[in-house]
Design a protein around this motif. Structure first.
Motif, PDB file in Angstrom:
ATOM      1  N   LEU A 122      -6.978  16.352  -0.618  1.00 61.42           N
ATOM      2  CA  LEU A 122      -6.820  16.553  -2.059  1.00 61.42           C
ATOM      3  C   LEU A 122      -5.702  17.540  -2.391  1.00 61.42           C
ATOM      4  O   LEU A 122      -4.883  17.259  -3.281  1.00 61.42           O
ATOM      5  N   PRO A 123      -5.598  18.706  -1.718  1.00 57.27           N
ATOM      6  CA  PRO A 123      -4.450  19.581  -1.994  1.00 57.27           C
ATOM      7  C   PRO A 123      -3.113  18.893  -1.735  1.00 57.27           C
ATOM      8  O   PRO A 123      -2.160  19.068  -2.501  1.00 57.27           O
ATOM      9  N   CYS A 124      -3.023  18.117  -0.649  1.00 57.94           N
ATOM     10  CA  CYS A 124      -1.786  17.387  -0.376  1.00 57.94           C
ATOM     11  C   CYS A 124      -1.488  16.374  -1.481  1.00 57.94           C
ATOM     12  O   CYS A 124      -0.334  16.226  -1.909  1.00 57.94           O
ATOM     13  N   ALA A 125      -2.501  15.657  -1.916  1.00 59.94           N
ATOM     14  CA  ALA A 125      -2.295  14.659  -2.969  1.00 59.94           C
ATOM     15  C   ALA A 125      -1.804  15.318  -4.254  1.00 59.94           C
ATOM     16  O   ALA A 125      -0.891  14.798  -4.920  1.00 59.94           O
ATOM     17  N   MET A 126      -2.390  16.449  -4.591  1.00 67.73           N
ATOM     18  CA  MET A 126      -1.991  17.131  -5.820  1.00 67.73           C
ATOM     19  C   MET A 126      -0.561  17.663  -5.720  1.00 67.73           C
ATOM     20  O   MET A 126       0.231  17.526  -6.653  1.00 67.73           O
ATOM     21  N   ARG A 127      -0.201  18.254  -4.605  1.00 64.75           N
ATOM     22  CA  ARG A 127       1.150  18.815  -4.476  1.00 64.75           C
ATOM     23  C   ARG A 127       2.184  17.705  -4.369  1.00 64.75           C
ATOM     24  O   ARG A 127       3.304  17.845  -4.870  1.00 64.75           O
ATOM     25  N   ALA A 128       1.828  16.592  -3.721  1.00 69.16           N
ATOM     26  CA  ALA A 128       2.774  15.480  -3.633  1.00 69.16           C
ATOM     27  C   ALA A 128       3.052  14.905  -5.017  1.00 69.16           C
ATOM     28  O   ALA A 128       4.196  14.579  -5.357  1.00 69.16           O
ATOM     29  N   LYS A 129       2.010  14.770  -5.828  1.00 68.70           N
ATOM     30  CA  LYS A 129       2.207  14.280  -7.188  1.00 68.70           C
ATOM     31  C   LYS A 129       3.062  15.243  -7.996  1.00 68.70           C
ATOM     32  O   LYS A 129       3.926  14.829  -8.782  1.00 68.70           O
ATOM     33  N   ALA A 130       2.842  16.556  -7.808  1.00 67.13           N
ATOM     34  CA  ALA A 130       3.624  17.550  -8.542  1.00 67.13           C
ATOM     35  C   ALA A 130       5.096  17.488  -8.153  1.00 67.13           C
ATOM     36  O   ALA A 130       5.986  17.539  -9.014  1.00 67.13           O
TER      37      ALA A 130
ATOM     38  N   ILE B 209       0.854  -1.187   0.000  1.00 68.92           N
ATOM     39  CA  ILE B 209       0.000   0.000   0.000  1.00 68.92           C
ATOM     40  C   ILE B 209       0.890   1.238   0.000  1.00 68.92           C
ATOM     41  O   ILE B 209       1.774   1.373   0.847  1.00 68.92           O
ATOM     42  N   SER B 210       0.681   2.112  -0.961  1.00 65.66           N
ATOM     43  CA  SER B 210       1.488   3.335  -1.092  1.00 65.66           C
ATOM     44  C   SER B 210       0.591   4.551  -0.922  1.00 65.66           C
ATOM     45  O   SER B 210       0.020   5.059  -1.901  1.00 65.66           O
ATOM     46  N   PRO B 211       0.426   5.031   0.303  1.00 66.92           N
ATOM     47  CA  PRO B 211      -0.470   6.178   0.527  1.00 66.92           C
ATOM     48  C   PRO B 211       0.028   7.430  -0.185  1.00 66.92           C
ATOM     49  O   PRO B 211       1.230   7.675  -0.276  1.00 66.92           O
ATOM     50  N   THR B 212      -0.927   8.205  -0.660  1.00 72.17           N
ATOM     51  CA  THR B 212      -0.613   9.507  -1.246  1.00 72.17           C
ATOM     52  C   THR B 212      -0.515  10.557  -0.152  1.00 72.17           C
ATOM     53  O   THR B 212       0.266  11.502  -0.262  1.00 72.17           O
ATOM     54  N   VAL B 213      -1.334  10.390   0.904  1.00 68.49           N
ATOM     55  CA  VAL B 213      -1.404  11.351   1.999  1.00 68.49           C
ATOM     56  C   VAL B 213      -1.387  10.583   3.318  1.00 68.49           C
ATOM     57  O   VAL B 213      -2.023   9.523   3.438  1.00 68.49           O
ATOM     58  N   TYR B 214      -0.663  11.136   4.295  1.00 69.96           N
ATOM     59  CA  TYR B 214      -0.618  10.563   5.639  1.00 69.96           C
ATOM     60  C   TYR B 214      -1.242  11.561   6.614  1.00 69.96           C
ATOM     61  O   TYR B 214      -0.867  12.729   6.628  1.00 69.96           O
ATOM     62  N   HIS B 215      -2.181  11.068   7.425  1.00 69.61           N
ATOM     63  CA  HIS B 215      -2.862  11.911   8.408  1.00 69.61           C
ATOM     64  C   HIS B 215      -2.493  11.414   9.802  1.00 69.61           C
ATOM     65  O   HIS B 215      -2.755  10.257  10.160  1.00 69.61           O
ATOM     66  N   MET B 216      -1.877  12.288  10.601  1.00 68.38           N
ATOM     67  CA  MET B 216      -1.513  11.961  11.971  1.00 68.38           C
ATOM     68  C   MET B 216      -2.586  12.488  12.907  1.00 68.38           C
ATOM     69  O   MET B 216      -2.744  13.693  13.059  1.00 68.38           O
ATOM     70  N   ASN B 217      -3.335  11.578  13.522  1.00 63.88           N
ATOM     71  CA  ASN B 217      -4.373  11.956  14.468  1.00 63.88           C
ATOM     72  C   ASN B 217      -3.733  12.072  15.846  1.00 63.88           C
ATOM     73  O   ASN B 217      -3.579  11.098  16.562  1.00 63.88           O
ATOM     74  N   GLU B 218      -3.328  13.277  16.213  1.00 63.81           N
ATOM     75  CA  GLU B 218      -2.544  13.587  17.407  1.00 63.81           C
ATOM     76  C   GLU B 218      -1.078  13.223  17.158  1.00 63.81           C
ATOM     77  O   GLU B 218      -0.754  12.518  16.206  1.00 63.81           O
ATOM     78  N   GLY B 219      -0.175  13.716  18.020  1.00 60.46           N
ATOM     79  CA  GLY B 219       1.254  13.614  17.772  1.00 60.46           C
ATOM     80  C   GLY B 219       1.867  12.249  18.018  1.00 60.46           C
ATOM     81  O   GLY B 219       3.048  12.045  17.709  1.00 60.46           O
ATOM     82  N   HIS B 220       1.099  11.285  18.550  1.00 60.32           N
ATOM     83  CA  HIS B 220       1.656   9.970  18.887  1.00 60.32           C
ATOM     84  C   HIS B 220       2.332   9.301  17.696  1.00 60.32           C
ATOM     85  O   HIS B 220       3.294   8.544  17.864  1.00 60.32           O
TER      86      HIS B 220
END
Length: 853
Positions: free
Chosen positions: A710-718, A268-279
């Motif tokens: 979506l903005p993160c996915a677009m900028r990561a691809k760019a 699995i290759s995520p486009t975006v990673y979301h950290m729910n709290e700093g853990h």
């Protein structure tokens, strides 16, 4: 030691009932009452005894009962209907596929959290953070969002609570039996368990990957309790929020770094990673390491890729609640990483410090997450203000209100918390749209069309069930506690099914102020014991095992409850979990919340209660600052804060009593000849129609998707395109910026001032900037203007852009215009910050220069 030969036994289901195995393994059933009813129909007693765990129940139910049900046309028809609904759900396209996928293509979001509250049958949660994470996954599934959760599978999870004879909280830590829970091991092509290796100082720890399915959304959970690990390492995934600081850092390495590797191992290759709290913030470091290793790029270049594709949500409104580690401990675990990354120790530690030059400052996980994310958000409007104050030092030079922490107010997954009775009522009068479009306000306006009598009778049924549940739990508690027989008998007389019922349930931290309602016992008795207008209170909640103040508070309240006048009017339900929460939010009339403002980040229990028709009575903190209106409930405190906490408590406890005595109780007992509280019902309808449309996770996850994912996915691809060319260029530019920024200065300011400035005019401003070897397009230059306070300072400045005019050697001239929008004494300053097309308007921490003349 003797060698144990392991083998697995599966339930022996008749062929006709085989679909139940698949249904049990998908937690979709938790928010579909027809499916819940199917499990209860299988064996109602066993369903309760297994804590609503269908996997365990299928292994315990008698073969004769299974054979009987396989021949029961009514049951099999019910089962077929539920299985059809599940299959239809899994095959359908939802909001994301219809709205965004054609434009953005295939993306994947990875959502990391230390806890997930999906069902009481999967006890890997403690409270609000985990419940929110579980609701996030469910909403992602309902929206068709390609998201996967990542967490830890705890052998014991969070503790189970019981009180001893003196009311002192005790903790039990029963082992979870993963093979009788709705999780299953990930297998490779050969049928072997999928495992990963996670490096720790001087050793490698093996972790097994388990999977739970939440509708369309998978969640991958790591388990270190394996025989190939040493005993100490087997306990890394032992308890949630257990152990010492060393255990915490090892858990967070397992979550962030191990979780990242687990996804890679699974392909699995995520486009975006979301950290729910700093853990989980260590995931950013592991992603940097993987990018460096796989693509041969520098730490700086890899960091830009990680920043561009990372989102961080902060939940904690007090500094002490954010994980911090001493520098020596961080270097013990990360010295090899730091050396392999090619950066020195101080540069590495600076990633987790607000002041990167303070060598004594601890390493903070929240700071690490903020520095390595494109977006940081708080979970309520007031919380975003609090968070900007807390973390402003990271962005030294920016005013507090300019600290780039955005806001996405929390919501709840309404269908997971709604009573079946209310669900049926909504179906009849709102249509199916309340399920498919829960954020549509026109749908919820139809609540006003529900007949008063029908809404009230529905709510009364839920209160009756809460009273019955509370009596049963109270009797069980008293028996286990060894209470006298006479006290046990009174459990059947506790509470009344027709009395005004107030609910209070949350973690028993002192700032939650559960004691506020008990500060004047005589006045409390006068309110609760009125024969004509009785009031009763149902309470629940745990204190952290090491929080003796919280435990003392629980003890004191239980002692008060033993008063002869109060014991039938107040019940404390032990071992607060998702099941207890459902009974409470579905059955109370009023949901009480009394935190010390602004220490409640959001709070979501009140949202669950309001979704069921309860009215909120709360301090103006967290979500209630946005939800409160005179037509949705009652507010305590008016948003005021006091220096003296004792005075603060006294003022707000008195106000609480006044609101109950003069507003809440009279409205509830204002009945006509039909015994209907019309005014109360009107307020219920108003609350339902106004709050449900916004405070739901459908709206919340849509916000995350459109504003962040979506903005993160677009900028990561760019940045990744063309061999990461743009990421490398951005990293090179930032390196130059760091080397030269100290020489940047704003040297001259000229204005076309006039003694007769008028509202509606524009004032021209020019500034000369010393470039320090940088190009003019590396700068965003702005005027920062506003009204002045009594000290001659900008009270709440606003930026206005300035444009590049000319360059002369190492100086550049910028020009802009100040809008004169209101009269009075005003002022302005000039600031310069870095600018680059691939920063995507991200504010670089620590890079701002102000005019000094």
């Amino acid at each position: 030691m003797r060698k144990i030969q392991e083998y697995m036994i599966q339930p022996s289901l008749p062929e006709r009932l085989r679909p139940l195995e698949g249904l049990a393994k998908n937690l979709w059933w938790t928010w579909h009452p027809d499916a819940v009813n199917l499990w209860s129909r299988l064996d109602a007693r066993l369903w309760v005894e297994t804590n609503h765990n269908p996997v365990k129940m299928l292994g315990l139910i008698s073969q004769s009962r299974l054979d009987q049900l396989s021949e029961d046309d009514g049951f099999t028809t019910h089962m077929d209907r539920v299985i059809y609904s599940l299959n239809d759900y899994m095959e359908s396209s939802f909001w994301f596929q219809k709205t965004h996928q054609p434009r953005v293509g295939d993306i994947k979001i990875a959502y990391f959290s230390l806890e997930f509250g999906i069902s009481e049958s999967l006890p890997i949660y403690s409270g609000g953070l985990g419940i929110l994470a579980g609701d996030h996954l469910k909403a992602a599934s309902d929206l068709g969002l390609p998201l996967a959760g990542v967490g830890l599978l705890y052998q014991q999870g969070y503790f189970q609570q019981y009180l001893n004879i003196d009311g002192w909280q005790q903790e039990l830590y029963p082992d979870n039996d993963f093979y009788n829970m709705p999780v299953f091991p990930e297998r490779d092509d050969k049928g072997n368990d999928v495992k990963i290796q996670v490096p720790y100082p001087g050793r490698t720890v093996t972790a097994k990957i388990w999977r739970a399915q939440v509708g369309k959304t998978p969640i991958f959970l790591l388990d270190s309790n394996l025989p190939e690990n040493r005993d100490a390492d087997r306990t890394i995934t032992h308890q949630l929020y257990g152990g010492d600081t060393r255990m915490r850092i090892e858990q967070e390495i397992m979550l962030g770094m191990g979780g990242t590797n687990a996804l890679k191992t699974l392909g699995i290759s995520p486009t975006v990673y979301h950290m729910n709290e700093g853990h989980s913030a260590f995931l950013a470091l592991e992603r940097i390491r993987l990018l460096m290793s796989e693509h041969g790029i520098s730490f700086e270049d890899a960091r830009e890729m990680v920043i561009a594709s990372s989102v961080f949500t902060t939940h904690t409104p007090v500094p002490a609640g954010n994980d911090m580690f001493q520098p020596q401990l961080i270097l013990e675990y990360f010295s090899e990483y730091q050396k392999n990354a090619g950066i020195d120790a101080n540069s590495f530690l600076a990633l987790g410090r607000q002041d990167p030059f303070n060598n004594q400052e601890p390493f903070c996980m929240t700071v690490l997450a903020i520095r390595l994310s494109a977006y940081t958000n708080a979970v309520a409007e007031l919380h975003s203000e609090t968070s900007r104050k807390m973390w402003n030092a990271i962005y030294r030079g920016l005013d507090v209100h300019d600290t780039p922490i955005k806001n996405v107010t929390n919501g709840v997954h309404i269908r997971s918390w709604l009573s079946e009775d209310m669900w049926g009522l909504f179906d009849r009068y709102l249509g199916h749209q309340w399920v498919s479009e829960p954020a549509n306000d026109t749908v919820w306006n139809k609540v006003l069309d529900i007949p008063d009598a029908e809404l009230w009778r529905t709510h009364e049924r839920r209160r009756e069930r809460l009273v019955g549940f509370a009596r049963d739990r109270l009797k069980t508690q008293l028996i286990k506690r060894g209470a006298p027989a006479g006290e046990i008998r009174t459990a059947d007389e506790a509470l009344r099914p027709d009395a005004l019922t107030i609910g209070f349930a949350r973690r028993f931290a002192t700032y939650k102020r559960a004691y506020l309602l008990f500060m004047d016992i005589n006045r409390l008795k006068a309110l609760l014991c009125d024969k004509d207008r009785p009031v009763q209170l149902v309470m629940a909640g745990k204190a952290h095992p090491r929080d003796n103040e919280g435990k003392t508070l629980i003890k004191n309240i239980t002692h008060i409850i033993r008063d002869e006048e109060l014991r039938r009017r107040i019940v404390f339900i032990e071992n607060y979990d998702m099941n207890v929460a459902r009974y409470m939010v579905q059955g109370v009339d009023v949901w009480l919340n009394t935190p010390r403002r602004p220490l409640e980040a959001s709070g979501t229990s009140g949202m669950k209660a309001s979704a069921n028709g309860a009215l909120n009575l709360s301090v103006l903190d967290g979500w209630w600052c946005e939800g409160y209106g005179v037509d949705t409930g009652w507010a305590i405190g008016g948003g005021k804060e006091y220096e003296d906490q004792a005075e603060w408590d006294f003022i707000e406890s008195k106000e609480l009593y006044d609101i109950l005595e003069k507003e809440v109780i009279p409205l509830y007992y204002d009945r006509g000849r039909d015994d209907m509280p019309r005014g109360w019902i009107k307020l219920m309808k108003s609350s339902l129609s106004k709050l449900n449309t916004f405070f739901n996770t459908n709206r919340m996850v849509r916000n995350y998707t459109t504003n962040f994912y979506l903005p993160c996915a677009m900028r990561a691809k760019a940045l990744a395109a063309d061999g990461m060319r743009r990421a490398k260029e951005l990293g090179k530019w930032k390196k130059t910026l760091a080397e030269r920024w100290s020489g940047v200065a704003i040297e001259e300011i000229h204005t076309a001032k006039s003694d007769d400035l008028r509202v509606g005019q524009m004032m021209e401003v020019t500034a000369t900037v010393k470039l320090s070897g940088l190009e003019p397009d590396s700068f965003k230059v702005e005027t920062y203007f506003g009204s002045l306070d009594s000290k001659g300072l900008l009270a709440h400045g606003k930026p206005a852009p300035m444009n590049f005019v000319s360059k002369d050697g190492d100086r550049a001239v910028f020009k802009g215009f100040l809008p004169l929008t209101e009269s009075g004494r005003h002022g302005f300053s000039i600031r310069a910050t870095p600018s680059h097309p691939d920063l995507f308007d991200r504010v670089e921490p620590g890079y701002v220069v102000w005019s000094q003349r």
